[in-house]
Design an enzyme around this catalytic site. Structure first.
Site, PDB file in Angstrom:
ATOM      1  N   SER A 176       0.817  -1.215   0.000  1.00 31.73           N
ATOM      2  CA  SER A 176       0.000   0.000   0.000  1.00 31.73           C
ATOM      3  C   SER A 176       0.846   1.258   0.000  1.00 31.73           C
ATOM      4  O   SER A 176       1.873   1.332   0.684  1.00 31.73           O
ATOM      5  CB  SER A 176      -0.892  -0.006   1.241  1.00 31.73           C
ATOM      6  OG  SER A 176      -1.521   1.240   1.421  1.00 31.73           O
ATOM      7  N   TYR A 224      -3.537  -0.752   9.955  1.00 33.22           N
ATOM      8  CA  TYR A 224      -3.600  -1.364   8.622  1.00 33.22           C
ATOM      9  C   TYR A 224      -2.288  -1.147   7.870  1.00 33.22           C
ATOM     10  O   TYR A 224      -1.678  -2.092   7.349  1.00 33.22           O
ATOM     11  CB  TYR A 224      -4.763  -0.782   7.813  1.00 33.22           C
ATOM     12  CG  TYR A 224      -4.600  -0.995   6.331  1.00 33.22           C
ATOM     13  CD1 TYR A 224      -4.768  -2.263   5.774  1.00 33.22           C
ATOM     14  CD2 TYR A 224      -4.222   0.052   5.486  1.00 33.22           C
ATOM     15  CE1 TYR A 224      -4.571  -2.476   4.418  1.00 33.22           C
ATOM     16  CE2 TYR A 224      -4.035  -0.160   4.131  1.00 33.22           C
ATOM     17  CZ  TYR A 224      -4.204  -1.418   3.601  1.00 33.22           C
ATOM     18  OH  TYR A 224      -3.995  -1.625   2.259  1.00 33.22           O
ATOM     19  N   LYS A 275       0.930  -3.823   6.543  1.00 30.57           N
ATOM     20  CA  LYS A 275       1.496  -3.930   5.197  1.00 30.57           C
ATOM     21  C   LYS A 275       3.018  -3.750   5.228  1.00 30.57           C
ATOM     22  O   LYS A 275       3.757  -4.463   4.543  1.00 30.57           O
ATOM     23  CB  LYS A 275       0.843  -2.899   4.264  1.00 30.57           C
ATOM     24  CG  LYS A 275      -0.598  -3.206   3.925  1.00 30.57           C
ATOM     25  CD  LYS A 275      -0.725  -4.502   3.140  1.00 30.57           C
ATOM     26  CE  LYS A 275      -2.131  -4.739   2.627  1.00 30.57           C
ATOM     27  NZ  LYS A 275      -2.252  -5.984   1.849  1.00 30.57           N
TER      28      LYS A 275
END
Length: 337
Positions: free
Chosen positions: A120, A144, A148
């Site tokens: 991301s 989140y 990643k």
């Protein structure tokens, strides 16, 4: 590398299902592994499908036993909602990090060494000009995004120590739907900006909320690099087809590649483009940024051009039009608007 079988984890999801179609159109066969925690079964269609968990080693062994000709794995399975990750960090670290560790170790044990990982652009630290290269500083600001980043580091370390090889694609902001309107955004209330715009335009929300209006951008709203999901899907096909030569050219057992359009669009600019495509104004309101929201960035795409010979072909307006068309179609496929 024509006619490959490719394992796609999360292949019932939004990007996963569109990527499965892009693989098929290029002559390859996707093998879908999905828990259906969020992705709808309708998106699997008639593809080879295993319902289960990416950390289920026995299932992974069965998949490879039944499909020994799998040439690569595209690992997309993940929890992805930023505000939810702030509320549920344990679930995000468990599902995105701990379970991926089991997947990677089992793939290595099975000799399935090629891993294409969905990362991301939310990892990048804020830059004054907002254009980021793969070597720029990182500052993931949500659970989140941190999952990643952890998975990137895991893959990079495992690629040094084991037979695994990794291409890490840092996605910018996928929007739109598959060209045949067979899959698209499936969340009943999408958290991302274009899904919110479509809902406001169709009267499913009373207004579109601009979150953050005093940010350090040209108009005070967040900046993003919007990429049509079909372009993103085709980038995966290119990376799978050229996997070994990409790593040979990079001279490393793993490589990070930005995947975006290469230009920044603010939320207000997106709203203007949306209204131009839609042909009507959308009611709006303003609010502070949500927990975990980033100011934003856009991709420097020199590496994707050089290593993948890939660049976007579809416009922001193309993506908006397909998102609107999917908004009209999804009741038929999913049973809800």
């Amino acid at each position: 590398m024509a006619g490959m079988k490719v394992l796609v984890t999360g292949g019932a999801g939004y990007i996963g299902s569109v990527t499965a179609k892009a693989l098929e159109e290029a002559g390859h066969t996707p093998v879908i592994l999905d828990s259906l925690l969020t992705g709808p079964l309708a998106f699997v269609r008639d593809r080879i499908f295993y319902e289960g968990d990416i950390a289920d080693r026995a299932l992974l062994r069965r998949i490879v036993d039944e499909h020994p000709d799998i040439e690569a794995t595209i690992h997309m399975a993940a929890r992805i909602v930023v505000p939810e990750s702030v509320e549920l960090p344990y679930e995000y670290y468990r599902d995105n990090v701990a379970k991926s560790l089991e997947l990677f170790d089992e793939l290595d044990s099975l000799g399935k060494s090629r891993v294409l990982f969905s990362s991301s652009a939310s990892l990048y630290a804020l830059k004054d000009d907002f254009e980021v290269t793969e070597s720029d500083p990182l500052a993931p600001n949500s659970p989140y995004a941190r999952t990643k980043r952890m998975m990137e580091e895991v893959l990079q370390d495992m690629a040094v120590a084991t037979g695994l090889r990794a291409i890490i694609l840092r996605y910018f902001n996928p929007i739109g739907s598959d060209p045949d309107l067979e899959s698209g955004i499936y969340a009943k209330e999408p958290s991302h900006v274009l899904g919110q715009l479509v809902m406001a335009a169709r009267g499913q929300k009373d207004a579109f909320t601009i979150t953050g209006t005093d940010l350090p951008t040209r108009d005070g709203t967040g900046i993003r690099d919007y990429i049509h999901v079909w372009d993103l899907a085709r980038a995966h096909v290119r990376a799978v087809e050229r996997f070994d030569e990409v790593l040979a050219a990079a001279g490393e057992p793993s490589v990070v590649i930005n995947v975006g359009a290469g230009s920044g669009v603010t939320v207000r600019e997106l709203l203007t483009a949306f209204e131009n495509v839609y042909g009507q104004e959308v009611p709006t309101r303003e609010a502070p940024p949500r927990p975990g929201d980033a100011v934003g960035a856009f991709a420097n795409v020199d590496r994707s051009v050089r290593l993948l010979d890939w660049r976007t072909e579809l416009s922001l307006e193309d993506a908006i039009a397909s998102a609107l068309a999917w908004g009209e179609k999804r009741q038929e496929i999913l049973g809800y608007e």
